[in-house]
Design a protein around this motif. Structure first.
Motif, PDB file in Angstrom:
ATOM      1  N   GLU A 227      42.187  26.959  19.384  1.00 54.04           N
ATOM      2  CA  GLU A 227      43.130  27.327  18.356  1.00 54.04           C
ATOM      3  C   GLU A 227      42.620  28.227  17.392  1.00 54.04           C
ATOM      4  OE1 GLU A 227      45.413  23.949  17.075  1.00 54.04           O
ATOM      5  OE2 GLU A 227      45.832  23.391  18.886  1.00 54.04           O
ATOM      6  N   GLN A 228      43.175  29.351  16.998  1.00 59.57           N
ATOM      7  CA  GLN A 228      43.110  30.371  15.871  1.00 59.57           C
ATOM      8  C   GLN A 228      44.430  30.257  15.035  1.00 59.57           C
ATOM      9  OE1 GLN A 228      40.010  31.721  15.090  1.00 59.57           O
ATOM     10  NE2 GLN A 228      39.588  29.911  15.872  1.00 59.57           N
ATOM     11  N   GLN A 229      45.087  29.422  14.907  1.00 59.51           N
ATOM     12  CA  GLN A 229      46.183  29.513  14.140  1.00 59.51           C
ATOM     13  C   GLN A 229      45.896  28.545  12.897  1.00 59.51           C
ATOM     14  OE1 GLN A 229      49.436  28.078  16.576  1.00 59.51           O
ATOM     15  NE2 GLN A 229      49.132  29.716  18.082  1.00 59.51           N
ATOM     16  N   GLY A 230      46.780  28.754  11.782  1.00 57.64           N
ATOM     17  CA  GLY A 230      46.726  27.994  10.587  1.00 57.64           C
ATOM     18  C   GLY A 230      46.473  28.751   9.524  1.00 57.64           C
TER      19      GLY A 230
ATOM     20  N   LYS B 288      44.075  29.348   7.345  1.00 61.45           N
ATOM     21  CA  LYS B 288      42.727  30.099   7.021  1.00 61.45           C
ATOM     22  C   LYS B 288      42.034  30.516   8.560  1.00 61.45           C
ATOM     23  CE  LYS B 288      41.971  29.301   2.743  1.00 61.45           C
ATOM     24  NZ  LYS B 288      41.738  30.328   1.594  1.00 61.45           N
ATOM     25  N   ALA B 289      42.983  30.674   9.316  1.00 64.67           N
ATOM     26  CA  ALA B 289      42.371  30.992  10.919  1.00 64.67           C
ATOM     27  C   ALA B 289      41.623  32.265  11.014  1.00 64.67           C
ATOM     28  CB  ALA B 289      43.640  31.267  11.664  1.00 64.67           C
ATOM     29  N   GLY B 290      40.271  31.914  11.272  1.00 67.68           N
ATOM     30  CA  GLY B 290      39.454  33.104  11.557  1.00 67.68           C
ATOM     31  C   GLY B 290      38.873  33.784  10.270  1.00 67.68           C
ATOM     32  N   THR B 291      39.189  33.202   8.811  1.00 67.47           N
ATOM     33  CA  THR B 291      38.715  34.015   7.740  1.00 67.47           C
ATOM     34  C   THR B 291      37.490  33.822   7.164  1.00 67.47           C
ATOM     35  OG1 THR B 291      39.750  32.281   6.036  1.00 67.47           O
ATOM     36  CG2 THR B 291      41.109  34.175   6.950  1.00 67.47           C
ATOM     37  N   SER B 292      36.788  32.565   7.616  1.00 69.60           N
ATOM     38  CA  SER B 292      35.444  32.375   7.301  1.00 69.60           C
ATOM     39  C   SER B 292      34.417  33.465   7.772  1.00 69.60           C
ATOM     40  CB  SER B 292      35.014  30.933   8.075  1.00 69.60           C
ATOM     41  OG  SER B 292      34.852  30.856   9.328  1.00 69.60           O
ATOM     42  N   SER B 293      33.102  33.456   6.908  1.00 73.86           N
ATOM     43  CA  SER B 293      32.110  34.541   7.408  1.00 73.86           C
ATOM     44  C   SER B 293      31.067  33.821   8.524  1.00 73.86           C
ATOM     45  CB  SER B 293      31.556  34.800   6.207  1.00 73.86           C
ATOM     46  OG  SER B 293      31.008  33.740   5.604  1.00 73.86           O
ATOM     47  N   TYR B 294      31.586  32.838   8.996  1.00 79.99           N
ATOM     48  CA  TYR B 294      30.521  32.478   9.766  1.00 79.99           C
ATOM     49  C   TYR B 294      31.096  31.997  11.265  1.00 79.99           C
ATOM     50  CZ  TYR B 294      32.132  28.320   7.428  1.00 79.99           C
ATOM     51  OH  TYR B 294      33.097  27.303   6.685  1.00 79.99           O
ATOM     52  N   THR B 295      30.473  31.653  12.003  1.00 78.36           N
ATOM     53  CA  THR B 295      31.073  31.392  13.534  1.00 78.36           C
ATOM     54  C   THR B 295      30.993  29.724  13.660  1.00 78.36           C
ATOM     55  OG1 THR B 295      29.136  31.351  14.744  1.00 78.36           O
ATOM     56  CG2 THR B 295      30.212  33.498  14.477  1.00 78.36           C
TER      57      THR B 295
ATOM     58  N   HIS C  86      35.609  32.282  14.465  1.00 77.62           N
ATOM     59  CA  HIS C  86      35.669  31.861  13.077  1.00 77.62           C
ATOM     60  C   HIS C  86      36.276  30.604  13.017  1.00 77.62           C
ATOM     61  CE1 HIS C  86      33.095  35.310  12.043  1.00 77.62           C
ATOM     62  NE2 HIS C  86      33.935  36.070  12.686  1.00 77.62           N
ATOM     63  N   PRO C  87      35.958  29.741  12.444  1.00 81.19           N
ATOM     64  CA  PRO C  87      36.631  28.219  12.298  1.00 81.19           C
ATOM     65  C   PRO C  87      37.736  28.275  11.361  1.00 81.19           C
ATOM     66  CG  PRO C  87      34.502  28.027  11.393  1.00 81.19           C
ATOM     67  CD  PRO C  87      34.318  29.298  12.116  1.00 81.19           C
ATOM     68  N   THR C  88      38.747  27.525  11.490  1.00 78.26           N
ATOM     69  CA  THR C  88      39.822  27.244  10.639  1.00 78.26           C
ATOM     70  C   THR C  88      39.342  26.151   9.949  1.00 78.26           C
ATOM     71  OG1 THR C  88      40.834  25.723  12.231  1.00 78.26           O
ATOM     72  CG2 THR C  88      41.612  27.977  12.144  1.00 78.26           C
ATOM     73  N   LEU C  89      39.945  25.714   8.674  1.00 81.06           N
ATOM     74  CA  LEU C  89      39.384  24.643   7.972  1.00 81.06           C
ATOM     75  C   LEU C  89      39.506  23.409   8.646  1.00 81.06           C
ATOM     76  CD1 LEU C  89      41.322  25.406   4.467  1.00 81.06           C
ATOM     77  CD2 LEU C  89      38.797  25.455   4.875  1.00 81.06           C
ATOM     78  N   GLU C  90      40.807  23.254   9.490  1.00 80.72           N
ATOM     79  CA  GLU C  90      40.854  22.116  10.432  1.00 80.72           C
ATOM     80  C   GLU C  90      39.468  21.914  11.283  1.00 80.72           C
ATOM     81  OE1 GLU C  90      43.401  24.405  10.159  1.00 80.72           O
ATOM     82  OE2 GLU C  90      44.797  23.382   8.530  1.00 80.72           O
ATOM     83  N   GLN C  91      39.312  23.068  11.986  1.00 84.05           N
ATOM     84  CA  GLN C  91      38.249  22.904  13.114  1.00 84.05           C
ATOM     85  C   GLN C  91      36.883  22.619  12.030  1.00 84.05           C
ATOM     86  OE1 GLN C  91      38.675  26.922  14.347  1.00 84.05           O
ATOM     87  NE2 GLN C  91      39.851  26.156  15.883  1.00 84.05           N
TER      88      GLN C  91
END
Length: 114
Positions: free
Chosen positions: A24-27, A29-36, A88-93
């Motif tokens: 999932e890429q919803q949420g 903070k979806a995909g906003t982190s600089s790392y994978t 890019h992980p979400t906070l939940e991930q």
């Protein structure tokens, strides 16, 4: 050491069952982190492996065995999570990864103390 134990096999099955969570890429903070997600798994695993080694009085051979196991674990992660590792992980991930790697650490702790 642990990669051939029932506990580890159960954890990999649990990871496979939770692939939709990691896809999932919803949420907020979806995909906003600089790392994978790959880097998230690698970092969390390396921190926990260092912790296992620091918390126990291990000889060089045991430390090398633990590092080899960590490499095998990362290989398994790449096999199971190939389709999502570059996301890019979400906070939940990130929270899921942290908790999951904590379970891996528990397997190492139990094995080292046995």
């Amino acid at each position: 050491m642990i990669v051939e134990t029932d506990g580890y096999i159960d954890l990999i099955q649990y990871l496979t069952e939770n692939l939709p969570v990691l896809s999932e890429q919803q949420g907020s903070k979806a995909g906003t982190s600089s790392y994978t997600l790959r880097e998230c798994f690698e970092e969390q695993l390396s921190v926990q492996i260092m912790s296992v080694c620091q918390q126990n009085d291990l000889d060089q051979t045991m430390r090398i065995d633990i590092v080899r196991e960590a490499d095998a674990i990362l290989y398994d992660f790449e096999e199971v999570l190939a389709s999502v590792l570059d996301n890019h992980p979400t906070l939940e991930q990130e929270e899921f990864v942290t908790e999951f790697i904590g379970l891996i650490k528990n397997l190492f702790d139990a094995r080292v103390k046995a």
